[in-house]
Design a protein around this motif. Structure first.
Motif, PDB file in Angstrom:
ATOM      1  N   UNK A 123       0.863  -1.177   0.000  1.00 13.77           N
ATOM      2  CA  UNK A 123       0.000   0.000   0.000  1.00 13.77           C
ATOM      3  C   UNK A 123       0.899   1.227   0.000  1.00 13.77           C
ATOM      4  N   UNK A 124       0.844   1.963  -1.096  1.00 15.40           N
ATOM      5  CA  UNK A 124       1.674   3.163  -1.254  1.00 15.40           C
ATOM      6  C   UNK A 124       0.840   4.387  -0.882  1.00 15.40           C
ATOM      7  N   UNK A 125       1.376   5.219  -0.003  1.00 14.98           N
ATOM      8  CA  UNK A 125       0.669   6.416   0.445  1.00 14.98           C
ATOM      9  C   UNK A 125       1.247   7.649  -0.243  1.00 14.98           C
ATOM     10  N   UNK A 126       0.344   8.501  -0.735  1.00 14.64           N
ATOM     11  CA  UNK A 126       0.722   9.713  -1.462  1.00 14.64           C
ATOM     12  C   UNK A 126       0.048  10.916  -0.812  1.00 14.64           C
ATOM     13  N   UNK A 127       0.808  11.954  -0.552  1.00 10.81           N
ATOM     14  CA  UNK A 127       0.243  13.228  -0.136  1.00 10.81           C
ATOM     15  C   UNK A 127       0.172  14.137  -1.359  1.00 10.81           C
ATOM     16  N   UNK A 128      -0.960  14.777  -1.556  1.00  5.01           N
ATOM     17  CA  UNK A 128      -1.153  15.595  -2.756  1.00  5.01           C
ATOM     18  C   UNK A 128      -2.004  16.813  -2.431  1.00  5.01           C
ATOM     19  N   UNK A 129      -1.986  17.786  -3.326  1.00  3.94           N
ATOM     20  CA  UNK A 129      -2.865  18.948  -3.250  1.00  3.94           C
ATOM     21  C   UNK A 129      -3.620  19.047  -4.569  1.00  3.94           C
ATOM     22  N   UNK A 130      -4.914  18.970  -4.506  1.00  3.32           N
ATOM     23  CA  UNK A 130      -5.699  19.040  -5.744  1.00  3.32           C
ATOM     24  C   UNK A 130      -5.487  20.379  -6.440  1.00  3.32           C
ATOM     25  N   UNK A 131      -5.217  20.325  -7.732  1.00  2.49           N
ATOM     26  CA  UNK A 131      -5.053  21.542  -8.526  1.00  2.49           C
ATOM     27  C   UNK A 131      -6.402  21.921  -9.116  1.00  2.49           C
ATOM     28  N   UNK A 132      -6.779  23.177  -8.936  1.00  3.08           N
ATOM     29  CA  UNK A 132      -8.087  23.642  -9.406  1.00  3.08           C
ATOM     30  C   UNK A 132      -7.912  24.514 -10.644  1.00  3.08           C
ATOM     31  N   UNK A 133      -8.108  23.895 -11.806  1.00  2.00           N
ATOM     32  CA  UNK A 133      -7.930  24.621 -13.056  1.00  2.00           C
ATOM     33  C   UNK A 133      -9.000  24.259 -14.085  1.00  2.00           C
ATOM     34  N   UNK A 134      -9.375  22.987 -14.154  1.00  2.00           N
ATOM     35  CA  UNK A 134     -10.348  22.567 -15.160  1.00  2.00           C
ATOM     36  C   UNK A 134     -11.728  23.171 -14.900  1.00  2.00           C
ATOM     37  N   UNK A 135     -12.168  23.131 -13.649  1.00  2.51           N
ATOM     38  CA  UNK A 135     -13.482  23.675 -13.313  1.00  2.51           C
ATOM     39  C   UNK A 135     -13.595  25.157 -13.609  1.00  2.51           C
ATOM     40  N   UNK A 136     -12.674  25.990 -13.083  1.00  5.92           N
ATOM     41  CA  UNK A 136     -12.754  27.430 -13.373  1.00  5.92           C
ATOM     42  C   UNK A 136     -12.659  27.750 -14.863  1.00  5.92           C
ATOM     43  N   UNK A 137     -11.773  27.041 -15.578  1.00  2.44           N
ATOM     44  CA  UNK A 137     -11.616  27.300 -17.012  1.00  2.44           C
ATOM     45  C   UNK A 137     -12.888  26.962 -17.771  1.00  2.44           C
ATOM     46  N   UNK A 138     -13.487  25.813 -17.460  1.00  2.00           N
ATOM     47  CA  UNK A 138     -14.683  25.400 -18.188  1.00  2.00           C
ATOM     48  C   UNK A 138     -15.874  26.279 -17.841  1.00  2.00           C
ATOM     49  N   UNK A 139     -15.994  26.669 -16.570  1.00  7.84           N
ATOM     50  CA  UNK A 139     -17.090  27.545 -16.191  1.00  7.84           C
ATOM     51  C   UNK A 139     -16.968  28.897 -16.887  1.00  7.84           C
ATOM     52  N   UNK A 140     -15.745  29.405 -16.964  1.00  6.16           N
ATOM     53  CA  UNK A 140     -15.511  30.668 -17.655  1.00  6.16           C
ATOM     54  C   UNK A 140     -15.832  30.545 -19.140  1.00  6.16           C
TER      55      UNK A 140
END
Length: 222
Positions: free
Chosen positions: A118-135
């Motif tokens: 079991x490999x554990x990864x710490x990450x931060x979600x990048x928020x780009x697709x939602x704002x771009x598509x909404x715009x």
């Protein structure tokens, strides 16, 4: 708008190069996942090559193949038609930038009683697709209202150019103002199947859905 058909970057990489042969207790599961992530998103093949997952040429090929898949998906989602070579290259540059800005750290791997890891990864979600598509959707509404009010409509070729230029501009703006969520953790199970180490496909898909703001994109497309 069209439904999303997103590819799994990691799975494309894994399927194209074949998997690391099982090698008992010496297998570095955390290093393996780190190598796949770095090659998939950062175009960094150093671990990929040193762990003998594949050659530098194979690493480059898998990165470019997965990148092409993502650009094709972006074009599909735009509903704008066929992109010109110049527009395609701009979208490719955008996807490369999105990949490159991902934030993740492979924390380690814990061996399980069944021999898997079991490999554990710490990450931060990048928020780009939602704002771009909404715009982009907002801009489409504005264009439609403008054409309806004036009664003047561009030709099909002109409209395609306008739509892609607008689409690219929305993504560029989203990237210029990109945000990240608070750090979170994910796990990917790596198990030996037919003498080959394989990350669990569902875990990989769940991680990629969390790494990028896929939910916000899907919401914008509804």
């Amino acid at each position: 708008m069209k439904k999303m058909k997103k590819l799994s970057v990691m799975l494309v990489c894994i399927m194209l190069v074949g998997l690391l042969s099982g090698c008992g207790n010496s297998f570095d599961a955390a290093g393996y996942i780190s190598a796949i992530l770095d090659n998939s998103y950062k175009n960094d093949s150093s671990k990929f090559v040193s762990m003998k997952i594949g050659t530098a040429e194979e690493a480059s090929e898998t990165y470019e193949t997965s990148l092409k898949g993502e650009v094709d998906t972006l074009i599909y989602l735009s509903s704008a038609g066929e992109a010109s070579d110049e527009q395609y290259e701009k979208l490719k540059g955008i996807m490369t930038d999105i990949y490159g800005q991902t934030k993740y750290t492979v924390d380690g791997a814990e061996k399980q009683d069944d021999g898997s890891y079991i490999v554990t990864i710490t990450y931060e979600q990048i928020n780009v697709f939602g704002p771009a598509m909404q715009s982009y959707i907002t801009e489409l509404d504005n264009l439609n209202n403008e054409y309806m009010s004036t009664g003047e409509y561009p030709s099909e070729e002109e409209l395609t150019t306008i739509l892609f230029d607008t689409y690219i501009g929305c993504f560029e703006q989203a990237l210029a103002n990109v945000t990240f969520d608070e750090p979170a953790t994910a796990t990917i199970k790596v198990e030996l199947k037919d003498k080959l180490w394989q990350p669990n496909e569902n875990d990989v898909l769940a991680f990629e859905t969390s790494l990028f703001d896929i939910d916000a994109l899907q919401e914008a497309l509804q």
